[in-house]
Design a protein around this motif. Sequence first.
Motif, mmCIF file in Angstrom:
data_model
loop_
_atom_site.group_PDB
_atom_site.id
_atom_site.type_symbol
_atom_site.label_atom_id
_atom_site.label_comp_id
_atom_site.label_asym_id
_atom_site.label_seq_id
_atom_site.Cartn_x
_atom_site.Cartn_y
_atom_site.Cartn_z
ATOM 1 N N LEU A 115 12.205 -0.014 -7.235
ATOM 2 C CA LEU A 115 10.808 -0.380 -7.020
ATOM 3 C C LEU A 115 10.279 -1.041 -8.293
ATOM 4 O O LEU A 115 10.112 -0.372 -9.325
ATOM 5 C CB LEU A 115 9.969 0.856 -6.681
ATOM 6 N N THR A 116 9.998 -2.329 -8.218
ATOM 7 C CA THR A 116 9.500 -3.082 -9.362
ATOM 8 C C THR A 116 8.135 -3.660 -9.016
ATOM 9 O O THR A 116 7.979 -4.310 -7.983
ATOM 10 C CB THR A 116 10.453 -4.228 -9.739
ATOM 11 N N GLY A 117 7.146 -3.429 -9.882
ATOM 12 C CA GLY A 117 5.817 -3.958 -9.629
ATOM 13 C C GLY A 117 4.824 -2.850 -9.389
ATOM 14 O O GLY A 117 5.004 -1.710 -9.829
ATOM 15 N N TYR A 118 3.769 -3.161 -8.647
ATOM 16 C CA TYR A 118 2.685 -2.213 -8.418
ATOM 17 C C TYR A 118 2.726 -1.690 -6.993
ATOM 18 O O TYR A 118 2.825 -2.463 -6.033
ATOM 19 C CB TYR A 118 1.330 -2.874 -8.681
ATOM 20 N N PHE A 119 2.627 -0.343 -6.834
ATOM 21 C CA PHE A 119 2.629 0.302 -5.527
ATOM 22 C C PHE A 119 1.535 1.366 -5.515
ATOM 23 O O PHE A 119 1.384 2.123 -6.486
ATOM 24 C CB PHE A 119 3.975 0.959 -5.231
ATOM 25 N N HIS A 120 0.802 1.438 -4.411
ATOM 26 C CA HIS A 120 -0.233 2.465 -4.299
ATOM 27 C C HIS A 120 0.394 3.852 -4.151
ATOM 28 O O HIS A 120 0.126 4.754 -4.924
ATOM 29 C CB HIS A 120 -1.141 2.178 -3.099
ATOM 30 N N THR A 121 1.213 4.005 -3.102
ATOM 31 C CA THR A 121 1.780 5.316 -2.787
ATOM 32 C C THR A 121 3.250 5.163 -2.428
ATOM 33 O O THR A 121 3.618 4.269 -1.663
ATOM 34 C CB THR A 121 1.036 5.972 -1.602
ATOM 35 N N VAL A 122 4.079 6.048 -2.973
ATOM 36 C CA VAL A 122 5.496 6.094 -2.615
ATOM 37 C C VAL A 122 5.811 7.518 -2.180
ATOM 38 O O VAL A 122 5.569 8.473 -2.930
ATOM 39 C CB VAL A 122 6.399 5.684 -3.793
ATOM 40 N N ASN A 123 6.335 7.680 -0.967
ATOM 41 C CA ASN A 123 6.722 8.984 -0.435
ATOM 42 C C ASN A 123 8.233 9.040 -0.290
ATOM 43 O O ASN A 123 8.836 8.182 0.361
ATOM 44 C CB ASN A 123 6.066 9.226 0.925
ATOM 45 N N VAL A 124 8.848 10.059 -0.902
ATOM 46 C CA VAL A 124 10.297 10.235 -0.836
ATOM 47 C C VAL A 124 10.595 11.366 0.143
ATOM 48 O O VAL A 124 10.201 12.509 -0.090
ATOM 49 C CB VAL A 124 10.893 10.552 -2.217
ATOM 50 N N GLU A 125 11.289 11.029 1.230
ATOM 51 C CA GLU A 125 11.654 12.026 2.235
ATOM 52 C C GLU A 125 13.163 12.237 2.323
ATOM 53 O O GLU A 125 13.631 13.157 2.975
ATOM 54 C CB GLU A 125 11.131 11.593 3.610
ATOM 55 N N ALA A 126 13.948 11.395 1.664
ATOM 56 C CA ALA A 126 15.405 11.410 1.791
ATOM 57 C C ALA A 126 16.036 12.408 0.823
ATOM 58 O O ALA A 126 15.495 12.710 -0.245
ATOM 59 C CB ALA A 126 15.956 10.011 1.539
ATOM 60 N N PHE A 127 17.218 12.887 1.187
ATOM 61 C CA PHE A 127 17.953 13.868 0.392
ATOM 62 C C PHE A 127 18.825 13.170 -0.650
ATOM 63 O O PHE A 127 19.572 12.232 -0.324
ATOM 64 C CB PHE A 127 18.831 14.724 1.317
ATOM 65 N N ALA A 128 18.723 13.611 -1.894
ATOM 66 C CA ALA A 128 19.645 13.227 -2.965
ATOM 67 C C ALA A 128 19.794 11.717 -3.117
ATOM 68 O O ALA A 128 20.901 11.186 -3.085
ATOM 69 C CB ALA A 128 21.014 13.883 -2.733
ATOM 70 N N ASP A 153 0.814 -1.207 0.000
ATOM 71 C CA ASP A 153 0.000 0.000 0.000
ATOM 72 C C ASP A 153 0.851 1.263 0.000
ATOM 73 O O ASP A 153 0.586 2.195 -0.744
ATOM 74 C CB ASP A 153 -0.933 0.004 1.217
ATOM 75 N N ARG A 154 1.886 1.300 0.840
ATOM 76 C CA ARG A 154 2.656 2.544 0.975
ATOM 77 C C ARG A 154 4.129 2.228 1.181
ATOM 78 O O ARG A 154 4.489 1.350 1.958
ATOM 79 C CB ARG A 154 2.124 3.378 2.141
ATOM 80 N N VAL A 155 4.986 2.968 0.493
ATOM 81 C CA VAL A 155 6.432 2.872 0.669
ATOM 82 C C VAL A 155 6.944 4.256 1.042
ATOM 83 O O VAL A 155 6.638 5.244 0.367
ATOM 84 C CB VAL A 155 7.136 2.378 -0.613
ATOM 85 N N THR A 156 7.723 4.332 2.116
ATOM 86 C CA THR A 156 8.325 5.597 2.531
ATOM 87 C C THR A 156 9.831 5.462 2.488
ATOM 88 O O THR A 156 10.410 4.601 3.158
ATOM 89 C CB THR A 156 7.878 5.981 3.955
ATOM 90 N N LEU A 157 10.475 6.317 1.679
ATOM 91 C CA LEU A 157 11.930 6.376 1.639
ATOM 92 C C LEU A 157 12.327 7.446 2.644
ATOM 93 O O LEU A 157 12.290 8.645 2.367
ATOM 94 C CB LEU A 157 12.413 6.714 0.228
ATOM 95 N N THR A 158 12.673 7.013 3.854
ATOM 96 C CA THR A 158 12.800 7.908 5.008
ATOM 97 C C THR A 158 14.016 8.817 4.876
ATOM 98 O O THR A 158 14.950 8.557 4.112
ATOM 99 C CB THR A 158 12.914 7.093 6.299
ATOM 100 N N ASN A 159 13.996 9.877 5.679
ATOM 101 C CA ASN A 159 15.121 10.815 5.663
ATOM 102 C C ASN A 159 16.368 10.235 6.309
ATOM 103 O O ASN A 159 17.406 10.902 6.372
ATOM 104 C CB ASN A 159 14.730 12.136 6.332
#
Length: 808
Positions: A352-365, A336-342
Amino acid sequence: MKKWVNVFTAGILATSVWASPIFAADSSHQVTKEESSTVSQPYGDMVNHWATDNVTKWSHRGVVSGVENARFEPNRPITRSEWAALLNRAFQIQPGQAASFTDVNKDDWFASTVTDAVYAGYMKGFEDGSFRPTQVLSREEAAVTVNQLLQISSSDTNKTFKDSTSLHNWSQKAVNAVVAAGIIEGYQNGTFQPQKSLTRAEAVTILDRAVNHFGAWYGESGTYGPSTGLDKQAGNVIINTTGVTLQNTEIAGDLIIGKAVGNGDVFLKNVKIHGQTYVYGGGEHSVHLNNSMLVSIIVNKVDGTVRLVAEGATSISEVKIKTGAALDVSQGASVDRVTLTNELPAKSNVSLTGYFHTVNVEAFAINVNIPNGQIDALNVADNATGTTIDTAKESSILSLVLNAAAKVIGLGSVDKAVVNAENVSFQTKPKSLTNGDKVSSDVKVTIGDSSKTLGLQGPTTSGGGGGSSSNSNEFDNSKKDDHKKSDDKKDDTPQAPEHNGGANISVPKKIVTVGESVYFTSSYDGTAYFSSEFIDYRNLQSLELGVESGEVLKMEVPANKTVSFATYDINHWNYPKNYEFDLTVYDKNSNFHSKEITVLDENEPLDQSPIFVQYPERKDRLDQFSFDYNRLLQLADGKTTEDIVQWSVGDSPFTPFTKENGTVRVEDNKVFILPKHLEDRLVYNFRLVTDAVVTSNGEFNKEFQTWGNRRTVRITMIQPIGDILKVKKGGDITFSLSDVSEVYLLNTFVWGGQGNYDDLVAENWGKKIIVTDDVVNKPVIISTGELPPGKYKLDVWDGQYLDLEIVE
């Protein structure tokens, strides 16, 4: 894992370690593999020692080690830093922020050990700024650290020792808790001796009990968990070696995939985890999650990239990525949700391969690679400056929101992009590109080699999906004729052809398990609803009321794009006593198409009281019946379809239902019964014999019998007639019935038991008549009375129903 709490009082701190940084296994395997009787004892000074078994076990697990000349020195006191290292290693404590103590130098062997223990919150320094790493550990300090680490609940009864008054105030509750839990014991003379130093042998024994209290430990390659059925683990589970398969297990607590897994593989098969899943080990080959349900995964492998593969009907609510990782989600699995944390280091790679509902990117560079698949919504946060999103041609993003400077490279498609920052660039032009409300109207975006000012030119668009909508409210011929339900009555058609019109929705998989996503594609733009079959999908008012109450899922869908509903959202519905759901897409003109979806739960035991279903007679066939279970089924070995069902006609005894009587078919989660002949006005009972069908994990059914199932009461319209039935307000409806029954005139969106129907009639929301034996097959009349205009149904209890409309 328990959340570490930094609330230690100033006078108590703790621990030390003495072994290689390897974790190990738990003797709760189906076959015990680490008994001291079968594992060599490595230390010369442990012969006949009371702690030999535990020292041998934890030495082979890589958590403790000896000293020179193959000695263990079991009676030597353990220091605070040694104890900290022991607990860090056993409980997979992760690296923490540096702590400053006057007596800990960065080059000391215990510097990181102390830092990690303090960051985890189960130890502290002293008020003078020291940690005293080489000071011996007292028994009450050991009790406090263990209690702080495991967060043991307070005991209602406190053990009284002869020397209880010598306990410090800061240790009293902790000592009571660990003693009540059986982790630390007093002496035979009735004392606890809180200030006495803890020996190395005592420390290992306490460690062993603490880990057993925490849960199960698997540290030897092999398969754990039953081959059939479901094992329930009340605590937590630690896997700390490669080559482990955990199967058919429900974990009430957390799962830790430990550091000693290294770059190896771990397999979870039919595992349900109610707590957190911590991934500290695993390689680029992968941690495989097959037909498993996980609430939250935290990926935090300090050295290297770990690959997670979600397969089968795996459902994951959330993945939090703190270190480099690759997620591979096969079709049918759901994240359902993937968070790339800071906490992700700069220049980290996430795939990320396949189907994802929501991806949130919080990390720098960081670099986000999308080799294949689809992301419904990808959001780059304000602080995620320097993000690079690399999209392959086979990938797509439906909605992309960029709140920080970022690059989108590659040939993947982006349906809609919203720019909320400067210095955004696209290699491939999105189909729709707009500026957001966080930037000025003259924000510039680079597309290919040219720069565009979005705010001055308005949205830019390219491409776009086509699609047509239906011209009438069409729906699958396989859909229900009746939304009136009870535990053993519903109307359905097992194998009717689907609608073949130009506008439609396609569903590649119509039988899923709880947690698995339902993927579908609509040929037209519209609004999709996922609803229980108890709700009339043909009535928008019913669906919207269901959305408000949380019983119906809803989303806007673009034409010709694959999207999905996550079935873990249905767990609060009428489940598992209802397996059938409707996926319906309405277009802007309120035309719709619908598909029936079956949602099973392969993680639950086989329900021994199935739903009995009656499919009413149609022009081309007699009534049909089925036993509906909550699991996929197959015919048991040694059984045939001619000897698993019995039936009783009228008052006659039960006899086998053979091929002369009709057909029995085991399909998916159902046992279908299709009679060749049925007589009017008789009662039919059916019995499914014991051990007729079996699930994939070896569960058999028990005998189940129905009572009082009549032939469908058929309705024949006399007035009005035609393909579309309309009657003027206040007018009469004339018809005949093939048997005695109650007939209701109610709004089409009404459903429920007969009591619900009678209540609505009593409140003047509908009409009812009773057809008695003397008027069977004769004209009867029901008046519309003062019912307002609208869509209604003429609903025969135990029978068919017809749609009609009351008009002015």
